[in-house]
Design an enzyme around this catalytic site. Structure first.
Site, short mmCIF file in Angstrom:
data_model
loop_
_atom_site.label_atom_id
_atom_site.label_comp_id
_atom_site.label_asym_id
_atom_site.label_seq_id
_atom_site.Cartn_x
_atom_site.Cartn_y
_atom_site.Cartn_z
N ASP A 89 0.93 -1.24 0.03
CA ASP A 89 -0.17 -0.12 0.07
C ASP A 89 0.82 1.30 0.19
OD1 ASP A 89 -2.19 1.76 0.29
OD2 ASP A 89 -2.45 1.53 2.61
N ASP A 270 -2.30 5.88 -5.31
CA ASP A 270 -2.43 5.13 -4.12
C ASP A 270 -2.86 3.39 -4.65
OD1 ASP A 270 -3.20 3.64 -1.80
OD2 ASP A 270 -4.64 5.04 -1.12
#
Length: 380
Positions: A89, A270
């Protein structure tokens, strides 16, 4: 740049160690059968992970895609190693996995770290609490040896969750954060920074290739870039400011009509987000422009029109990045087609967009910590 080409050549050499990509059962059918798909889609914007390939200068980790929402891969923790499936992430900085002390249902469904079985485990008296879009994770900060393929970080600080107030349907054990240290919840050195500081990687970069339509082949690579995964040249975008994977976006438009970000805005690249998110009013404008109609928590279009829908163009650093209808429309288990645009609830007072996997499946992405920039190129 010459070094990119050279590293690409290295990755093709025989010195790469390849670990087979293991297919994970899609979450769509499983959750649909249990009537939990809507909750899962609503709550989870995460995605990705790693296994390993290794070259002398470049480490590549395959990723597994589950339902085109999360990309999973493996890391190991402890001595002897205990294996975990994690989401890689870029929207967060910390690594955490479930603790053997976590007795609630969310933890019991996943692999839990058994610290008493690790000879290199080191406890601390620090605690943490992390809030994600899907809930809260609480636990303790500890140290142990963490391996990402052939990359090894000894005495690495990470979190052991003792309580996870998140959906019990998450298909991953934990999260591997790859953002800057400045946004760490417990202010310890993230694993990428530790590997970089210790010289374990040759260049302070990592990159993602995310396969489309459930295909295998997704990878995250550390220490360089393999040019086989993209077409043309990498377009570099400076961060604003350094310390977060955020860039300036010029505007968003459809068929020459500016529909969002008219005065410029910010965009977070992201890998832990599934969709494209933005301010509610502007997302609603996009839905209206393409003729999507609301039903429940989603917006739908007739599947027969998907290939005729206009591309939505994200202009970043004077370069256009089109996202066609076939990329921003997904089909659910009932055969209905829905859009992948969502309200960004984290910044209602600021125009910040989140470019998640819908965008990143189209564009190979390079995260360059050495120059505080992101590189984007059309994925193969």
């Amino acid at each position: 740049m010459k070094w990119l080409v050279l590293l690409g050549l290295v990755s093709i050499s025989e010195c790469i160690v390849k670990i087979p990509l293991r297919r994970v059962k899609t979450m769509r059918k499983t959750l649909s059968e249990k009537n939990m798909l809507n909750n899962f889609l609503k709550e989870h914007a995460y995605r990705l992970s790693q296994i390993s390939f290794r070259g002398s200068n470049l480490t590549i980790h395959p990723l597994r895609n589950t339902k085109d929402l999360v990309y999973l891969g493996n890391i190991t923790i402890g001595t002897p190693p205990q294996e975990f499936q994690v989401v890689s992430d870029t929207g967060s900085s910390d690594l955490w996995v479930p603790s053997d002390f976590c007795a609630i249902e969310a933890c019991s469904l996943h692999t839990r770290f058994r610290h008493l079985q690790s000879s290199t485990f080191r406890p601390t008296n620090r605690t943490f609490s992390i809030t994600y879009g899907c809930g809260t994770v609480k636990g303790v900060v500890v140290h142990d040896t963490v391996r990402i393929g052939d990359l090894v970080s000894t005495d690495q600080p990470f979190g052991l969750s003792t309580a996870e107030h998140v959906s019990r349907c998450t298909p991953f054990d934990g999260v591997l954060g790859l953002n800057y240290p400045s946004i760490s919840f417990w202010s310890t050195i993230p694993i990428f920074d530790k590997l970089k500081n210790e010289g374990a990687i040759s260049e302070p970069v990592f990159a993602f290739y995310l396969s489309k339509d459930g295909q295998e082949g997704s990878v995250v690579m550390f220490g360089g870039v393999d040019h086989r995964y993209y077409k043309g040249e990498l377009n570099w975008v400076p961060l604003i400011p350094a310390g977060n994977w955020m860039v300036h976006m010029d505007r968003i438009y459809i068929e020459r009509n500016v529909i969002a970000c008219s005065a410029g805005c910010k965009a977070v690249v992201d890998t832990g987000a599934a969709f494209i998110e933005g301010p509610k009013s502007q997302v609603d404008n996009m839905q209206k422009f393409i003729g999507a109609r609301p039903r429940g928590s989603k917006y739908y279009v007739p599947c027969s029109v998907v290939n005729t829908l206009p591309s939505i163009i994200f202009r970043i650093n004077s370069i256009n990045y089109p996202v066609p209808g076939r990329a921003y429309i997904l089909k659910n288990h009932r055969g209905r087609c829905y859009t992948t645009f969502k309200e960004n609830q984290w910044s209602p007072s600021t125009e910040i967009w989140i470019l998640g996997d819908v965008f990143l499946r189209l564009y190979f992405s390079v995260f360059d910590r050495g120059h505080d920039r992101i590189g984007l190129a059309r994925a193969v």
